[in-house]
Design a protein around this motif. Sequence first.
Motif, PDB file in Angstrom:
ATOM      1  N   ALA A  80       0.833  -1.207   0.000  1.00 53.27           N
ATOM      2  CA  ALA A  80       0.000   0.000   0.000  1.00 53.27           C
ATOM      3  C   ALA A  80       0.866   1.256   0.000  1.00 53.27           C
ATOM      4  CB  ALA A  80      -0.923  -0.009   1.209  1.00 53.27           C
ATOM      5  N   ALA A  81       1.973   1.242   0.711  1.00 51.54           N
ATOM      6  CA  ALA A  81       2.869   2.394   0.731  1.00 51.54           C
ATOM      7  C   ALA A  81       3.494   2.634  -0.644  1.00 51.54           C
ATOM      8  CB  ALA A  81       3.957   2.198   1.780  1.00 51.54           C
ATOM      9  N   ILE A  82       3.893   1.571  -1.307  1.00 46.56           N
ATOM     10  CA  ILE A  82       4.495   1.703  -2.638  1.00 46.56           C
ATOM     11  C   ILE A  82       3.470   2.209  -3.643  1.00 46.56           C
ATOM     12  CG2 ILE A  82       5.463   0.375  -4.558  1.00 46.56           C
ATOM     13  CD1 ILE A  82       6.898  -1.320  -2.424  1.00 46.56           C
ATOM     14  N   ILE A 123       1.267   6.779  -6.847  1.00 42.55           N
ATOM     15  CA  ILE A 123       0.179   7.702  -7.184  1.00 42.55           C
ATOM     16  C   ILE A 123       0.606   9.143  -6.914  1.00 42.55           C
ATOM     17  CG2 ILE A 123      -2.142   8.427  -6.489  1.00 42.55           C
ATOM     18  CD1 ILE A 123      -2.789   5.428  -6.131  1.00 42.55           C
ATOM     19  N   ALA A 124       1.331   9.378  -5.835  1.00 43.10           N
ATOM     20  CA  ALA A 124       1.807  10.724  -5.526  1.00 43.10           C
ATOM     21  C   ALA A 124       2.786  11.220  -6.588  1.00 43.10           C
ATOM     22  CB  ALA A 124       2.457  10.735  -4.148  1.00 43.10           C
ATOM     23  N   VAL A 125       3.686  10.353  -7.032  1.00 48.49           N
ATOM     24  CA  VAL A 125       4.634  10.728  -8.080  1.00 48.49           C
ATOM     25  C   VAL A 125       3.897  11.007  -9.383  1.00 48.49           C
ATOM     26  CG1 VAL A 125       6.504   9.838  -9.534  1.00 48.49           C
ATOM     27  CG2 VAL A 125       6.614   9.567  -7.062  1.00 48.49           C
ATOM     28  N   LEU A 126       2.922  10.187  -9.699  1.00 48.46           N
ATOM     29  CA  LEU A 126       2.138  10.393 -10.920  1.00 48.46           C
ATOM     30  C   LEU A 126       1.419  11.733 -10.882  1.00 48.46           C
ATOM     31  CD1 LEU A 126       1.043   9.182 -13.584  1.00 48.46           C
ATOM     32  CD2 LEU A 126      -0.842   8.263 -12.244  1.00 48.46           C
TER      33      LEU A 126
END
Length: 64
Positions: free
Chosen positions: A27-29, A34-37
């Motif tokens: 879940a962290a990965i 998603i944050a990087v995207l």
Amino acid sequence: MKLFNLIKSFRNDEDGAVTVDWVVLTAAIVGLGIAVLAAVSGGVEDLSTDISNQLLSQEITTSF
């Protein structure tokens, strides 16, 4: 006594702990991805628009 032994056995069992660790790490990965995207998508869209505009403004000359 059988119930107490069952409760003690359940409390000492660590089989599910590894599964929980993997779920949390996965879940962290995914969250990091998603944050990087979200952070990169705006810049990529702007860059692709700039490239498209540059290619459309080019003229091809032929000298035959």
